[in-house]
Design a protein around this motif. Structure first.
Motif, PDB file in Angstrom:
ATOM      1  N   HIS A   1     -18.037  22.002 -20.317  1.00 15.87           N
ATOM      2  CA  HIS A   1     -18.741  22.856 -18.929  1.00 15.87           C
ATOM      3  C   HIS A   1     -17.311  22.150 -17.630  1.00 15.87           C
ATOM      4  O   HIS A   1     -17.527  22.470 -17.358  1.00 15.87           O
ATOM      5  CB  HIS A   1     -19.844  22.044 -19.477  1.00 15.87           C
TER       6      HIS A   1
ATOM      7  N   ALA B   1     -15.288  19.523 -17.886  1.00 14.77           N
ATOM      8  CA  ALA B   1     -13.481  19.205 -17.953  1.00 14.77           C
ATOM      9  C   ALA B   1     -13.444  20.524 -17.764  1.00 14.77           C
ATOM     10  O   ALA B   1     -11.621  20.459 -17.260  1.00 14.77           O
ATOM     11  CB  ALA B   1     -13.218  18.630 -18.798  1.00 14.77           C
ATOM     12  N   SER B   2     -13.327  21.403 -18.308  1.00 13.73           N
ATOM     13  CA  SER B   2     -12.575  22.995 -18.431  1.00 13.73           C
ATOM     14  C   SER B   2     -12.950  23.854 -17.335  1.00 13.73           C
ATOM     15  O   SER B   2     -12.681  25.023 -17.017  1.00 13.73           O
ATOM     16  CB  SER B   2     -12.710  23.749 -19.451  1.00 13.73           C
TER      17      SER B   2
ATOM     18  N   PRO C   1     -11.228  22.041 -13.075  1.00 13.19           N
ATOM     19  CA  PRO C   1      -9.934  22.072 -12.624  1.00 13.19           C
ATOM     20  C   PRO C   1     -10.195  23.224 -11.493  1.00 13.19           C
ATOM     21  O   PRO C   1      -9.034  23.665 -10.696  1.00 13.19           O
ATOM     22  CB  PRO C   1      -9.324  23.020 -14.162  1.00 13.19           C
ATOM     23  N   LEU C   2     -11.502  23.687 -11.081  1.00 13.83           N
ATOM     24  CA  LEU C   2     -11.196  24.866 -10.577  1.00 13.83           C
ATOM     25  C   LEU C   2     -11.449  24.121  -9.564  1.00 13.83           C
ATOM     26  O   LEU C   2     -11.587  24.734  -8.049  1.00 13.83           O
ATOM     27  CB  LEU C   2     -12.944  25.268 -10.532  1.00 13.83           C
TER      28      LEU C   2
ATOM     29  N   ALA D   1      -5.002  20.602  -6.638  1.00 16.25           N
ATOM     30  CA  ALA D   1      -3.514  22.078  -6.662  1.00 16.25           C
ATOM     31  C   ALA D   1      -4.013  23.384  -6.090  1.00 16.25           C
ATOM     32  O   ALA D   1      -3.706  24.191  -5.558  1.00 16.25           O
ATOM     33  CB  ALA D   1      -2.886  22.322  -8.149  1.00 16.25           C
ATOM     34  N   VAL D   2      -5.647  23.822  -6.736  1.00 19.92           N
ATOM     35  CA  VAL D   2      -6.326  24.852  -6.679  1.00 19.92           C
ATOM     36  C   VAL D   2      -7.102  24.846  -5.160  1.00 19.92           C
ATOM     37  O   VAL D   2      -6.365  26.014  -4.029  1.00 19.92           O
ATOM     38  CB  VAL D   2      -7.672  25.013  -7.002  1.00 19.92           C
TER      39      VAL D   2
ATOM     40  N   MET E   1     -24.493  28.629 -18.695  1.00 19.61           N
ATOM     41  CA  MET E   1     -22.882  28.343 -17.969  1.00 19.61           C
ATOM     42  C   MET E   1     -22.938  30.060 -17.621  1.00 19.61           C
ATOM     43  O   MET E   1     -21.570  30.038 -17.499  1.00 19.61           O
ATOM     44  CB  MET E   1     -22.862  27.716 -19.146  1.00 19.61           C
TER      45      MET E   1
ATOM     46  N   GLN F   1     -18.848  27.079 -24.574  1.00 25.55           N
ATOM     47  CA  GLN F   1     -17.878  26.383 -24.719  1.00 25.55           C
ATOM     48  C   GLN F   1     -16.916  26.260 -26.417  1.00 25.55           C
ATOM     49  O   GLN F   1     -17.038  25.923 -26.839  1.00 25.55           O
ATOM     50  CB  GLN F   1     -17.598  24.792 -24.152  1.00 25.55           C
TER      51      GLN F   1
ATOM     52  N   ALA G   1      -6.835  25.031 -22.670  1.00 25.22           N
ATOM     53  CA  ALA G   1      -8.371  25.569 -22.441  1.00 25.22           C
ATOM     54  C   ALA G   1      -8.490  24.419 -20.851  1.00 25.22           C
ATOM     55  O   ALA G   1      -9.100  25.593 -19.990  1.00 25.22           O
ATOM     56  CB  ALA G   1      -9.040  24.843 -23.116  1.00 25.22           C
ATOM     57  N   SER G   2      -7.853  23.465 -20.145  1.00 22.23           N
ATOM     58  CA  SER G   2      -8.435  22.741 -19.197  1.00 22.23           C
ATOM     59  C   SER G   2      -8.074  23.013 -18.467  1.00 22.23           C
ATOM     60  O   SER G   2      -7.745  22.802 -16.710  1.00 22.23           O
ATOM     61  CB  SER G   2      -9.196  21.177 -19.637  1.00 22.23           C
TER      62      SER G   2
ATOM     63  N   PRO H   1      -8.655  28.060 -17.103  1.00 21.23           N
ATOM     64  CA  PRO H   1      -9.899  27.905 -16.246  1.00 21.23           C
ATOM     65  C   PRO H   1      -8.795  28.497 -14.482  1.00 21.23           C
ATOM     66  O   PRO H   1      -9.127  29.033 -14.032  1.00 21.23           O
ATOM     67  CB  PRO H   1     -10.310  27.076 -15.701  1.00 21.23           C
ATOM     68  N   LEU H   2      -7.360  28.130 -14.588  1.00 22.18           N
ATOM     69  CA  LEU H   2      -6.963  28.425 -13.202  1.00 22.18           C
ATOM     70  C   LEU H   2      -6.567  29.887 -13.681  1.00 22.18           C
ATOM     71  O   LEU H   2      -5.671  30.035 -11.922  1.00 22.18           O
ATOM     72  CB  LEU H   2      -5.568  27.576 -12.919  1.00 22.18           C
TER      73      LEU H   2
ATOM     74  N   VAL I   1     -10.918  32.549 -10.192  1.00 22.41           N
ATOM     75  CA  VAL I   1     -10.350  31.951  -9.176  1.00 22.41           C
ATOM     76  C   VAL I   1      -9.221  33.047  -8.654  1.00 22.41           C
ATOM     77  O   VAL I   1      -9.305  33.461  -7.568  1.00 22.41           O
ATOM     78  CB  VAL I   1      -9.095  30.916  -9.960  1.00 22.41           C
TER      79      VAL I   1
ATOM     80  N   MET J   1      -8.047  34.512  -4.819  1.00 20.79           N
ATOM     81  CA  MET J   1      -6.700  34.968  -4.486  1.00 20.79           C
ATOM     82  C   MET J   1      -5.886  36.333  -3.532  1.00 20.79           C
ATOM     83  O   MET J   1      -4.958  36.425  -3.184  1.00 20.79           O
ATOM     84  CB  MET J   1      -5.448  34.243  -5.627  1.00 20.79           C
TER      85      MET J   1
ATOM     86  N   TRP K   1      -0.142  33.899  -8.447  1.00 22.93           N
ATOM     87  CA  TRP K   1      -1.075  32.827  -8.670  1.00 22.93           C
ATOM     88  C   TRP K   1      -0.986  32.802  -9.827  1.00 22.93           C
ATOM     89  O   TRP K   1      -0.258  31.826 -10.463  1.00 22.93           O
ATOM     90  CB  TRP K   1      -1.867  33.046  -8.102  1.00 22.93           C
TER      91      TRP K   1
END
Lengths: 216, 216
Positions: free
Chosen positions: A106, A108-109, A113-114, A118-119, B57, B72, B108-109, B113-114, B119, B123, B130
């Motif tokens: 929860h 780490a992913s 990353p959000l 870079a984001v 979540m 997850q 996965a990470s 997520p990106l 996300v 954008m 992106w």
């Protein structure tokens, strides 16, 4: 386990994913050398061709150990757990192990990353607001989950991989000035963990590449 | 293992993380019921208070199994591996297990997520660009890693958790019209995996909640 050479950790003092691995190495008593990779200087040293040959993923942390080079913090921590099981950082019960991994993933992913560099660079002026929103949303869910799983730490009373993810994420939350008042369980556990020696020595303020003005 | 009730998978046909778990359940021959959660309809059914009580979540997949509810995707897959080890989807050798987890976490990470819905919504017009950039950057690194680890599949010749992450990520790449020409290893492995029955039956085009116009 016999190892011919000391492991080398490629890391950046402020990288929360690097910090996770530093805590694991400290808890398991693994002596290692650090090779600092400055994510900001020279446009990001992780993008250099030299580092790319170490880790194609161009990210820290990376760990040279037992003749291989691993990246991805949780994969590294699981490897350390399997090859150096004492003291364990995953519980023995499969359901509790699943809870530890669920909380770890929860963070780490689902959160880190959000709010990654870079984001944030894409978000321009909305940068702080975006980071705050991602972390707050993730912490709201995490607080609710912890109310069911936590003892002294994230899952029961033993330090686990989930705790290695929690503390660096709270550090990031503080950097981005997230209001932590709505998350009493997160704050309580974070405080208890920061009292442990392994979390102190691995702290971003105490690394070889920590700039003098940020040294603790 | 004795289970009193059939597991329930909360999922969305098009969610790549849900697909990962559907493949794992298929490979391990676990019979389950699906409870579709439409991520688009009604402003996102995962945000409903009803679903929040299932998974704080507010994400799919979530799996009710053995008296607990897990979320997850990788934590769920690791739990399935520990409680239903046959056939295994993690190799026995710790170094190979680490490679499988490294590739899984990279997707996965580091990628998924990106290019996630939340996300992309931020954008605006740059959305496609992106998504393409994130996936291309991740695939470039992955291609290089796979050249060292792959056999018939991502790590050697046995289907592993890494493959369960790869195929849904390639599906997303195709959705966002990423040029896959520079990644011959990724394409080769993806093609070999899609020939397996468990990857076919779990495909987004064949789920109970797949809209008729997208059904295979």
């Amino acid at each position: 386990m016999e190892t011919s050479r000391k492991p080398v950790l490629y890391s950046y003092f402020r990288s929360s994913c690097s910090w996770r691995v530093r805590i694991a190495l400290a808890l398991k008593g693994v002596a290692y050398d650090q090779a600092p990779v400055n994510l900001v200087k020279d446009g990001g040293q992780q993008l250099s061709s030299e580092f790319q040959s170490v880790n194609p993923m161009q990210q820290v942390p990376a760990l040279k150990i037992d003749g291989i080079t691993l990246s991805q913090s949780l994969a590294i921590i699981e490897y350390l757990e399997e090859t150096r099981p004492d003291p364990r950082i995953l519980p023995q019960d499969p359901k509790k192990r699943a809870q530890v991994r669920m909380i770890s993933d929860h963070i780490a992913s689902g959160i880190q990353p959000l709010q990654n560099l870079a984001v944030l660079q894409q978000m321009g002026e909305k940068k702080m607001e975006w980071a705050q929103r991602c972390i707050s949303r993730g912490f709201k869910a995490l607080e609710q989950t912890l109310q069911e799983t936590a003892g002294r730490y994230c899952v029961g009373d033993e330090v686990s991989m989930a705790d290695l993810c929690l503390v660096p994420q709270v550090y990031n939350a503080e950097r981005y000035k997230v209001d932590l008042a709505p998350y009493p369980t997160i704050r309580r556990i974070n405080k208890a963990l920061l009292e442990l020696e392994e979390f102190k020595t691995s702290h971003p303020s105490r690394q070889p590449d920590t700039p003098p003005e940020l040294k603790a």
